[in-house]
Design an enzyme around this catalytic site. Structure first.
Site, mmCIF file in Angstrom:
data_model
loop_
_atom_site.group_PDB
_atom_site.id
_atom_site.type_symbol
_atom_site.label_atom_id
_atom_site.label_comp_id
_atom_site.label_asym_id
_atom_site.label_seq_id
_atom_site.Cartn_x
_atom_site.Cartn_y
_atom_site.Cartn_z
ATOM 1 N N CYS A 1 -4.119 0.720 -2.569
ATOM 2 C CA CYS A 1 -3.937 -0.541 -1.840
ATOM 3 C C CYS A 1 -2.839 -1.391 -2.493
ATOM 4 O O CYS A 1 -2.530 -1.252 -3.684
ATOM 5 C CB CYS A 1 -5.228 -1.356 -1.850
ATOM 6 S SG CYS A 1 -6.565 -0.668 -0.884
ATOM 7 N N GLU A 29 0.319 5.098 0.742
ATOM 8 C CA GLU A 29 -0.610 6.104 1.251
ATOM 9 C C GLU A 29 -0.170 7.500 0.840
ATOM 10 O O GLU A 29 0.945 7.709 0.336
ATOM 11 C CB GLU A 29 -0.730 5.970 2.775
ATOM 12 C CG GLU A 29 -1.307 4.623 3.176
ATOM 13 C CD GLU A 29 -1.624 4.496 4.655
ATOM 14 O OE1 GLU A 29 -1.135 5.330 5.454
ATOM 15 O OE2 GLU A 29 -2.364 3.548 5.005
ATOM 16 N N GLU A 38 -2.852 -4.490 -3.399
ATOM 17 C CA GLU A 38 -3.287 -5.335 -4.511
ATOM 18 C C GLU A 38 -3.294 -4.557 -5.818
ATOM 19 O O GLU A 38 -2.896 -5.059 -6.865
ATOM 20 C CB GLU A 38 -4.695 -5.892 -4.242
ATOM 21 C CG GLU A 38 -4.803 -6.761 -3.004
ATOM 22 C CD GLU A 38 -5.172 -5.969 -1.752
ATOM 23 O OE1 GLU A 38 -4.672 -4.836 -1.571
ATOM 24 O OE2 GLU A 38 -5.959 -6.502 -0.958
ATOM 25 N N ASN A 45 0.842 -1.195 0.000
ATOM 26 C CA ASN A 45 0.000 0.000 0.000
ATOM 27 C C ASN A 45 0.878 1.246 0.000
ATOM 28 O O ASN A 45 1.952 1.276 0.606
ATOM 29 C CB ASN A 45 -1.024 0.004 1.145
ATOM 30 C CG ASN A 45 -0.458 -0.227 2.521
ATOM 31 O OD1 ASN A 45 0.611 -0.825 2.677
ATOM 32 N ND2 ASN A 45 -1.159 0.226 3.539
ATOM 33 N N CYS A 47 -9.968 -5.326 -0.310
ATOM 34 C CA CYS A 47 -11.102 -4.408 -0.179
ATOM 35 C C CYS A 47 -11.966 -4.470 -1.435
ATOM 36 O O CYS A 47 -11.592 -5.075 -2.455
ATOM 37 C CB CYS A 47 -10.609 -2.979 0.082
ATOM 38 S SG CYS A 47 -10.110 -2.096 -1.404
ATOM 39 N N CYS A 72 -10.386 -3.220 -4.701
ATOM 40 C CA CYS A 72 -9.380 -4.155 -5.217
ATOM 41 C C CYS A 72 -10.033 -5.400 -5.814
ATOM 42 O O CYS A 72 -9.557 -5.924 -6.824
ATOM 43 C CB CYS A 72 -8.393 -4.531 -4.115
ATOM 44 S SG CYS A 72 -7.304 -3.149 -3.687
#
Ligand code: THU
Length: 136
Positions: A57, A48, A59, A46, A90, A93
Site C-alpha cells: 500500500c 502492486e 502508506e 501503491n 487499511c 497500514c
C-alpha cells in the site's frame, strides 16, 4: 485538529504521489504523503504485483522510504484514493504506522467523498493497538 501544515496542502502532495501508483490489477491508485517532524514530506504510492499478495500500500511505501532515508518521527500522513472515494488506511497500514506512533498521536488526513480533507488521529483509527509492550 491541528497539524503544522495545511491538511489540504499535505493532501495535494498525496495526490501527486498517487500519480506514480503502479496499480495495473486493481486500477485503484493510492498516494500517501508523510509529514516528518523535520518538516520534510515523503511520498508513497501503491505498488502492486502480479502475485497479488505481494502488493504494498501507498502508506507503507511512504513509511519505508522515510525510514530508509533516516526519518522515523512522523507528524501526519495524508492518503489520497480515487476521486469520490473516502479512503482511510487499511488495517495493515494502521498497524505499520502505529510502530512509529505508539501514542496514536499521528494525524491522519483523509478526504471525504466530496474531496474535503478530514483530520483524525491514528489512535482513533486503531484503538488498543498491539505494540512492543505486548511482546513482554
Ligand atoms: N491500498 C492502498 O494503497 N492503501 C490503502 O490504505 C488501501 C488500499 C491499495 C492496495 C491495492 O493496490 C489497492 O489499493 C486496492 O486494494
Amino acid at each position: 485538529m491541528d497539524i503544522p501544515m495545511d491538511p489540504a496542502a499535505l493532501m495535494a502532495l498525496a495526490e501527486h504521489a498517487r500519480g506514480f501508483a503502479h496499480a495495473p490489477y486493481s486500477r485503484f491508485q493510492v498516494g500517501a504523503a508523510l509529514l516528518c517532524d523535520d518538516g520534510s514530506v515523503v511520498g508513497g504510492c501503491n505498488v502492486e504485483n502480479a502475485s497479488y499478495g505481494a502488493t504494498i500500500c501507498a502508506e507503507r511505501v511512504a513509511v519505508g522510504a522515510a525510514v530508509a532515508s533516516g526519518r522515523r518521527r512522523f507528524v501526519a500522513v495524508a492518503v489520497a484514493g480515487p476521486a469520490g472515494v473516502a479512503l482511510g488506511p487499511c488495517g495493515i497500514c494502521r498497524q505499520v504506522l502505529s510502530e512509529f506512533s505508539p501514542d496514536g498521536a499521528l494525524r491522519v488526513v483523509t478526504r471525504d467523498a466530496a474531496g474535503a480533507p478530514r483530520v483524525t488521529t491514528l489512535g482513533a483509527l486503531l484503538p488498543a493497538a498491539f505494540g512492543p509492550a505486548d511482546l513482554r
